[in-house]
Design a protein around this motif. Structure first.
Motif, PDB file in Angstrom:
ATOM      1  N   PRO A  31      85.216 -60.578   4.318  1.00 54.59           N
ATOM      2  CA  PRO A  31      83.602 -61.071   4.430  1.00 54.59           C
ATOM      3  C   PRO A  31      82.924 -60.297   2.992  1.00 54.59           C
ATOM      4  CG  PRO A  31      84.506 -59.221   6.169  1.00 54.59           C
ATOM      5  CD  PRO A  31      85.471 -60.072   4.777  1.00 54.59           C
ATOM      6  N   ILE A  32      81.960 -60.900   3.284  1.00 49.86           N
ATOM      7  CA  ILE A  32      80.728 -60.105   1.271  1.00 49.86           C
ATOM      8  C   ILE A  32      80.692 -58.771   1.178  1.00 49.86           C
ATOM      9  CG2 ILE A  32      78.717 -60.907   2.723  1.00 49.86           C
ATOM     10  CD1 ILE A  32      79.557 -61.273  -0.812  1.00 49.86           C
ATOM     11  N   HIS A  33      80.148 -57.894   2.264  1.00 53.46           N
ATOM     12  CA  HIS A  33      80.324 -56.184   2.938  1.00 53.46           C
ATOM     13  C   HIS A  33      81.111 -55.744   2.897  1.00 53.46           C
ATOM     14  CE1 HIS A  33      81.556 -57.047   6.920  1.00 53.46           C
ATOM     15  NE2 HIS A  33      82.320 -55.517   7.101  1.00 53.46           N
ATOM     16  N   ARG A  34      82.905 -56.389   2.760  1.00 56.39           N
ATOM     17  CA  ARG A  34      83.882 -56.046   1.943  1.00 56.39           C
ATOM     18  C   ARG A  34      83.828 -56.205   1.083  1.00 56.39           C
ATOM     19  NH1 ARG A  34      88.104 -54.335   5.363  1.00 56.39           N
ATOM     20  NH2 ARG A  34      88.810 -53.448   3.295  1.00 56.39           N
ATOM     21  N   VAL A  35      83.779 -57.170   0.565  1.00 51.57           N
ATOM     22  CA  VAL A  35      84.036 -57.118  -0.934  1.00 51.57           C
ATOM     23  C   VAL A  35      83.232 -56.513  -1.684  1.00 51.57           C
ATOM     24  CG1 VAL A  35      83.652 -58.492  -2.791  1.00 51.57           C
ATOM     25  CG2 VAL A  35      84.911 -59.457  -0.935  1.00 51.57           C
ATOM     26  N   GLN A  62      73.857 -50.059   0.844  1.00 52.48           N
ATOM     27  CA  GLN A  62      74.794 -49.925   1.544  1.00 52.48           C
ATOM     28  C   GLN A  62      74.676 -50.003   2.574  1.00 52.48           C
ATOM     29  OE1 GLN A  62      72.141 -45.763   2.870  1.00 52.48           O
ATOM     30  NE2 GLN A  62      73.760 -45.019   2.908  1.00 52.48           N
ATOM     31  N   ASP A  63      73.421 -50.928   3.424  1.00 51.99           N
ATOM     32  CA  ASP A  63      73.432 -52.223   4.261  1.00 51.99           C
ATOM     33  C   ASP A  63      74.029 -52.983   4.613  1.00 51.99           C
ATOM     34  OD1 ASP A  63      71.107 -50.356   5.379  1.00 51.99           O
ATOM     35  OD2 ASP A  63      68.968 -51.920   5.483  1.00 51.99           O
ATOM     36  N   ILE A  64      74.266 -53.739   2.972  1.00 53.91           N
ATOM     37  CA  ILE A  64      75.104 -54.725   3.113  1.00 53.91           C
ATOM     38  C   ILE A  64      76.991 -54.063   3.328  1.00 53.91           C
ATOM     39  CG2 ILE A  64      76.229 -56.300   1.221  1.00 53.91           C
ATOM     40  CD1 ILE A  64      73.463 -56.865   0.052  1.00 53.91           C
ATOM     41  N   GLU A  65      76.712 -52.989   2.848  1.00 53.43           N
ATOM     42  CA  GLU A  65      78.505 -52.636   2.904  1.00 53.43           C
ATOM     43  C   GLU A  65      79.178 -52.141   4.543  1.00 53.43           C
ATOM     44  OE1 GLU A  65      79.048 -49.752  -0.221  1.00 53.43           O
ATOM     45  OE2 GLU A  65      79.059 -50.269  -1.374  1.00 53.43           O
ATOM     46  N   ASN A  70      71.951 -58.700   5.597  1.00 48.80           N
ATOM     47  CA  ASN A  70      71.698 -59.685   5.230  1.00 48.80           C
ATOM     48  C   ASN A  70      71.429 -60.501   4.505  1.00 48.80           C
ATOM     49  OD1 ASN A  70      72.403 -62.572   6.518  1.00 48.80           O
ATOM     50  ND2 ASN A  70      69.717 -62.785   7.791  1.00 48.80           N
ATOM     51  N   PRO A  71      71.783 -60.417   3.450  1.00 47.46           N
ATOM     52  CA  PRO A  71      71.866 -60.735   2.381  1.00 47.46           C
ATOM     53  C   PRO A  71      71.325 -61.615   2.003  1.00 47.46           C
ATOM     54  CG  PRO A  71      74.424 -60.474   2.599  1.00 47.46           C
ATOM     55  CD  PRO A  71      73.516 -59.690   3.474  1.00 47.46           C
ATOM     56  N   LEU A  79      74.758 -59.277  -7.064  1.00 46.12           N
ATOM     57  CA  LEU A  79      76.025 -58.130  -6.207  1.00 46.12           C
ATOM     58  C   LEU A  79      77.340 -58.413  -7.112  1.00 46.12           C
ATOM     59  CD1 LEU A  79      75.189 -57.154  -3.023  1.00 46.12           C
ATOM     60  CD2 LEU A  79      74.869 -55.730  -4.921  1.00 46.12           C
ATOM     61  N   LEU A  80      78.237 -60.001  -7.409  1.00 47.21           N
ATOM     62  CA  LEU A  80      79.086 -60.030  -7.989  1.00 47.21           C
ATOM     63  C   LEU A  80      78.755 -60.392  -9.236  1.00 47.21           C
ATOM     64  CD1 LEU A  80      80.286 -63.341  -4.906  1.00 47.21           C
ATOM     65  CD2 LEU A  80      80.287 -60.330  -5.557  1.00 47.21           C
ATOM     66  N   ALA A  81      77.465 -61.171 -10.098  1.00 43.80           N
ATOM     67  CA  ALA A  81      78.012 -61.905 -11.749  1.00 43.80           C
ATOM     68  C   ALA A  81      78.628 -60.372 -12.600  1.00 43.80           C
ATOM     69  CB  ALA A  81      76.157 -62.211 -11.828  1.00 43.80           C
TER      70      ALA A  81
END
Length: 96
Positions: A31-35, A62-65, A70-71, A79-81
């Motif tokens: 899931p995105i929070h783990r990534v 921090q909230d995403i992690e 809810n990004p 965050l990925l780029a």
């Protein structure tokens, strides 16, 4: 770089980045929070450093992690780029 850790040489930094990105590639079900947590923690970025790098506030990261956020797709892309990653859709049957 997070000061809780000894500084890595450039070669060690490259190897760590390869390991983290390889793990993410090998586990598309994450899931995105783990990534996001893997990228930041595995590459030893502080919240502040990752925030400056991506243009996303430290609080949002921090909230995403912590899987409280809810990004938007735009936020996830930011965050990925920096790591050459993109958000994608994969079959839920991976690994079966």
């Amino acid at each position: 770089m997070d000061r809780r850790y000894a500084e890595l040489s450039p070669a060690e930094q490259v190897e760590r980045r390869r390991e983290v990105l390889s793990h993410i590639h090998d586990h598309p079900e994450l899931p995105i929070h783990r990534v996001v947590a893997l990228l930041r923690g595995g590459l030893r970025f502080t919240l502040s450093e990752y925030s400056r790098l991506t243009g996303v506030s430290a609080r949002v990261i921090q909230d995403i992690e912590q899987d409280r956020g809810n990004p938007t797709l735009g936020t996830v892309e930011k965050l990925l780029a920096p790591f050459g990653l993109k958000l994608a859709v994969v079959s839920s049957r991976i690994g079966e």
